[in-house]
Design an enzyme around this catalytic site. Structure first.
Site, PDB file in Angstrom:
ATOM      1  N   ARG A 120       0.817  -1.216   0.000  1.00  0.00           N
ATOM      2  CA  ARG A 120       0.000   0.000   0.000  1.00  0.00           C
ATOM      3  C   ARG A 120       0.848   1.263   0.000  1.00  0.00           C
ATOM      4  O   ARG A 120       0.354   2.362  -0.193  1.00  0.00           O
ATOM      5  CB  ARG A 120      -0.951  -0.001   1.225  1.00  0.00           C
ATOM      6  CG  ARG A 120      -2.055  -1.040   1.133  1.00  0.00           C
ATOM      7  CD  ARG A 120      -2.778  -1.206   2.459  1.00  0.00           C
ATOM      8  NE  ARG A 120      -2.013  -2.013   3.404  1.00  0.00           N
ATOM      9  CZ  ARG A 120      -2.385  -2.263   4.663  1.00  0.00           C
ATOM     10  NH1 ARG A 120      -3.521  -1.758   5.130  1.00  0.00           N
ATOM     11  NH2 ARG A 120      -1.645  -3.009   5.449  1.00  0.00           N
ATOM     12  N   ASN A 143       0.706   2.549   6.845  1.00  0.00           N
ATOM     13  CA  ASN A 143       0.412   1.564   5.803  1.00  0.00           C
ATOM     14  C   ASN A 143       0.335   2.178   4.415  1.00  0.00           C
ATOM     15  O   ASN A 143       0.305   1.472   3.426  1.00  0.00           O
ATOM     16  CB  ASN A 143      -0.905   0.858   6.103  1.00  0.00           C
ATOM     17  CG  ASN A 143      -0.842   0.122   7.432  1.00  0.00           C
ATOM     18  OD1 ASN A 143       0.048  -0.683   7.658  1.00  0.00           O
ATOM     19  ND2 ASN A 143      -1.757   0.444   8.326  1.00  0.00           N
TER      20      ASN A 143
HETATM   21  C1  UD1 Z   1      -2.061  -5.263  12.606  1.00  0.00           C
HETATM   22  C2  UD1 Z   1      -2.977  -5.956  13.631  1.00  0.00           C
HETATM   23  C3  UD1 Z   1      -4.144  -5.046  13.980  1.00  0.00           C
HETATM   24  C4  UD1 Z   1      -3.609  -3.730  14.500  1.00  0.00           C
HETATM   25  C5  UD1 Z   1      -2.619  -3.090  13.524  1.00  0.00           C
HETATM   26  C6  UD1 Z   1      -1.931  -1.889  14.165  1.00  0.00           C
HETATM   27  C7  UD1 Z   1      -2.894  -8.377  13.211  1.00  0.00           C
HETATM   28  C8  UD1 Z   1      -3.584  -9.555  12.646  1.00  0.00           C
HETATM   29  N1  UD1 Z   1      -3.488  -7.203  13.087  1.00  0.00           N
HETATM   30  O1  UD1 Z   1      -2.822  -5.071  11.422  1.00  0.00           O
HETATM   31  O2  UD1 Z   1      -4.967  -5.629  14.958  1.00  0.00           O
HETATM   32  O3  UD1 Z   1      -4.678  -2.827  14.747  1.00  0.00           O
HETATM   33  O4  UD1 Z   1      -1.579  -4.023  13.154  1.00  0.00           O
HETATM   34  O5  UD1 Z   1      -1.124  -1.187  13.262  1.00  0.00           O
HETATM   35  O6  UD1 Z   1      -1.826  -8.554  13.774  1.00  0.00           O
HETATM   36  N2  UD1 Z   1       4.099  -8.729   9.209  1.00  0.00           N
HETATM   37  C9  UD1 Z   1       5.019  -9.746   9.049  1.00  0.00           C
HETATM   38  N3  UD1 Z   1       4.626 -10.928   8.498  1.00  0.00           N
HETATM   39  C10 UD1 Z   1       3.354 -11.164   8.111  1.00  0.00           C
HETATM   40  C11 UD1 Z   1       2.412 -10.123   8.268  1.00  0.00           C
HETATM   41  C12 UD1 Z   1       2.816  -8.930   8.826  1.00  0.00           C
HETATM   42  O7  UD1 Z   1       6.184  -9.576   9.395  1.00  0.00           O
HETATM   43  O8  UD1 Z   1       3.081 -12.266   7.625  1.00  0.00           O
HETATM   44  C13 UD1 Z   1       4.530  -7.472   9.802  1.00  0.00           C
HETATM   45  C14 UD1 Z   1       4.422  -6.286   8.858  1.00  0.00           C
HETATM   46  O9  UD1 Z   1       5.628  -6.108   8.151  1.00  0.00           O
HETATM   47  C15 UD1 Z   1       4.111  -5.143   9.807  1.00  0.00           C
HETATM   48  C16 UD1 Z   1       3.399  -5.800  10.973  1.00  0.00           C
HETATM   49  O10 UD1 Z   1       3.687  -7.179  10.897  1.00  0.00           O
HETATM   50  O11 UD1 Z   1       5.293  -4.512  10.288  1.00  0.00           O
HETATM   51  C17 UD1 Z   1       1.891  -5.579  10.930  1.00  0.00           C
HETATM   52  O12 UD1 Z   1       1.397  -6.094   9.719  1.00  0.00           O
HETATM   53  P1  UD1 Z   1       0.286  -5.334   8.870  1.00  0.00           P
HETATM   54  O13 UD1 Z   1       0.000  -6.125   7.653  1.00  0.00           O
HETATM   55  O14 UD1 Z   1       0.658  -3.926   8.694  1.00  0.00           O
HETATM   56  O15 UD1 Z   1      -0.943  -5.491   9.884  1.00  0.00           O
HETATM   57  P2  UD1 Z   1      -2.202  -4.561  10.004  1.00  0.00           P
HETATM   58  O16 UD1 Z   1      -3.160  -4.921   8.953  1.00  0.00           O
HETATM   59  O17 UD1 Z   1      -1.780  -3.168  10.103  1.00  0.00           O
HETATM   60 CA    CA Z   2       0.173  -1.990   9.875  1.00  0.00          CA
END
Ligand code: UD1
Ligand code: CA
Length: 466
Positions: free
Chosen positions: A17, A237
């Site tokens: 995004r 994001n």
């Molecule tokens: C996540 C939370 C949400 C919270 C939000 C706050 C979950 C399921 N959801 O959502 O409740 O309100 O953050 O900002 O946790 N990442 C990995 N591997 C993965 C997926 C993600 O390393 O497989 C990392 C991303 O790089 C990022 C972080 O985890 O730094 C959060 O991931 P993101 O996809 O941004 O989650 P949100 O949809 O923002």
């Molecule tokens: Ca996030």
């Protein structure tokens, strides 16, 4: 336990995004990268609560090598371990990679989980989370905050009794979506509690992802910790959130500077990314100063000036629309308006650099004046030498750069050039319009222009009328 606290920063996501060519943790943020902020704040917090008994791990995926190289380069004094998440199957899966691949991860009493995309987080908040879990003897806490538009965040659903759970936007029903208390993505958990529950988390949800948020349940010994100042938890994001977060961070820097006695004409239009500015310095609008620059006391920086990776000592004045990159301005010097100072320009105390002057890789001693329309490159100029208008150091022969050395208390007439390599001694005088190609001894005079010829009454031959 070997360690009191281990921090894991989840940084494997692509950040699609964001629409950047860099992996999201390396997205530029006030001159540094997004990941620098949660990383440095967690290090600060752990140094305080656990001293050396702490540990940091990063889960990388997209742009793994770039992210790891950047961190290894910039955090040489810290031991940071990495786990690789080849496929981004969700935040719980990322956490599994951390525990599966880094042995020391299991040797921490508590685990602090952070996301690489929350740059505004402050170490005090992390410390508060840690104190809450310890003092209430909980198994896990999540930092939460309230927002008027909770879109995109996991919603916090508090149960009547002790625990709570989190519903992601996609999985929430209409009622749940209205909840304005949201999950920050920042947690402190007992490591033993994580290991007990992490491996049974499934992916039966709308995204088909393994959600870390499923670690929290209504009947578990866990609690949401609501923070008043929600702006510290903004997740980045997209580019709009990136810009908003940078503005908030810059406001913080500016407030701390103002408290110290730095004066702004209108800080809303001032782009100051460094906290290294001394008291009674006065900053006008539309000034940009990057995070590497260091500025002393009683400095004035006039409108439109750009200052990059430079050191400005006390009492300096940078007049309007000057561009400074990798330069040193020594105390009480004055530059601009419209000065262009390039890497390696070192301007001596009380020197004066005027309008439309370009200086590169040159050392000017105290009290040198280059007041108008000149180019000085690869030069050394001694104390109190005066350079007239329109002077040029011809430093480049088409293949190589050469040096020009000018001694102290010399006078270089306007519209002169030096053809480097060449040196001019102390107390020399170069007549205006001269091209100096030979070295000059101390105290010598040089003139190299053709004699003037004047013919009475001859002008009419050349004056044309329409
Ligand atoms: C996540 C939370 C949400 C919270 C939000 C706050 C979950 C399921 N959801 O959502 O409740 O309100 O953050 O900002 O946790 N990442 C990995 N591997 C993965 C997926 C993600 O390393 O497989 C990392 C991303 O790089 C990022 C972080 O985890 O730094 C959060 O991931 P993101 O996809 O941004 O989650 P949100 O949809 O923002
Ligand atoms: Ca996030």
């Amino acid at each position: 336990m070997k360690y009191e606290v281990g921090t894991v920063i989840l940084s494997a996501g692509a950040g699609t995004r964001m629409n950047l060519s860099l992996p999201k943790p390396l997205a530029p943020f006030l001159g540094k990268c997004l990941v620098d902020y949660p990383l440095s704040q967690s290090i600060k917090m752990m140094d305080k609560v656990a001293e050396s008994k702490s540990f940091t791990g990063l889960v990388t995926g997209h742009g793994k090598d770039l992210v790891e190289d950047y961190i290894n380069e910039n955090y040489k004094n810290h031991k940071i371990s990495y786990a690789f998440q080849a496929e981004q199957l969700g935040t719980a899966h990322a956490l599994k990679c951390y525990f599966d691949q880094i042995e020391d991860a299991r040797n921490c009493e508590y685990t602090l989980v952070m996301c690489a995309d929350t740059p505004l987080i402050e170490s005090e908040a992390l410390e508060h989370l840690y104190n809450e879990i310890k003092s209430n003897n909980l198994d896990g806490v999540a930092a939460t905050f309230e927002v008027s538009n909770p879109k995109g965040y996991g919603r916090i659903l508090r149960s009547g009794s002790k625990g709570f759970h989190i519903v992601e936007e996609k999985d929430a029903n209409e009622e749940e979506r209205k909840v304005q208390e949201v999950n920050s993505g920042m947690y402190v958990l007992k490591t033993s509690f994580i290991l007990e529950h992490l491996y049974s988390i499934g992916s039966e949800n709308k995204s088909g992802e393994f959600y870390l948020t499923d670690l929290f349940k209504d009947d578990f010994n866990v609690a949401p910790i609501l923070f008043e100042n929600g702006s510290s938890f903004i997740g980045v994001n997209n580019l709009e959130q990136l810009e908003k977060s940078e503005i908030i961070m810059r406001k913080r820097i500016i407030s701390s500077l103002r408290e110290k006695g730095v004066r702004f004409v209108d800080s809303r239009h001032t782009y100051v990314n460094t906290a290294n500015i001394g008291e009674r310095t006065f900053i006008h609008p539309n000034v940009s100063i990057d995070y590497l620059s260091v500025i002393g006391k009683n400095v004035t920086i006039e409108p439109g000036s750009v200052i990059i990776n430079s050191t400005i000592e006390d009492g300096v004045t940078v007049k309007a629309y000057s561009h400074l990159e990798e330069v040193t301005l020594r105390s009480n010097s004055v530059v601009g308006p419209y000065a262009r100072l390039r890497p390696g320009a070192d301007i001596g105390e009380e020197s004066k650099i005027g309008n439309f002057v370009e200086i590169k890789k040159s050392k000017l001693e105290r009290g040198v004046k280059v007041s108008h329309l000149s180019y000085v490159g690869d030069a050394e100029i001694g104390e109190e030498t005066n350079i007239g208008c329109g002077f040029i150091t011809c430093n480049y022969d088409g293949a190589n750069k050469h040096k020009t050395i000018i001694g102290k208390k010399s006078f270089i007439g306007s519209d002169s050039q030096t053809v480097a390599p060449v040196s001019i001694g102390n107390e020399c005088f170069v007549a205006s319009g001269s091209t100096v190609t030979h070295d000059m001894e101390d105290g010598s005079f040089a003139i190299s222009r053709t004699k003037q010829v004047t013919k009475d009454g001859m002008a009419k031959r050349f004056l044309k009328s329409k």
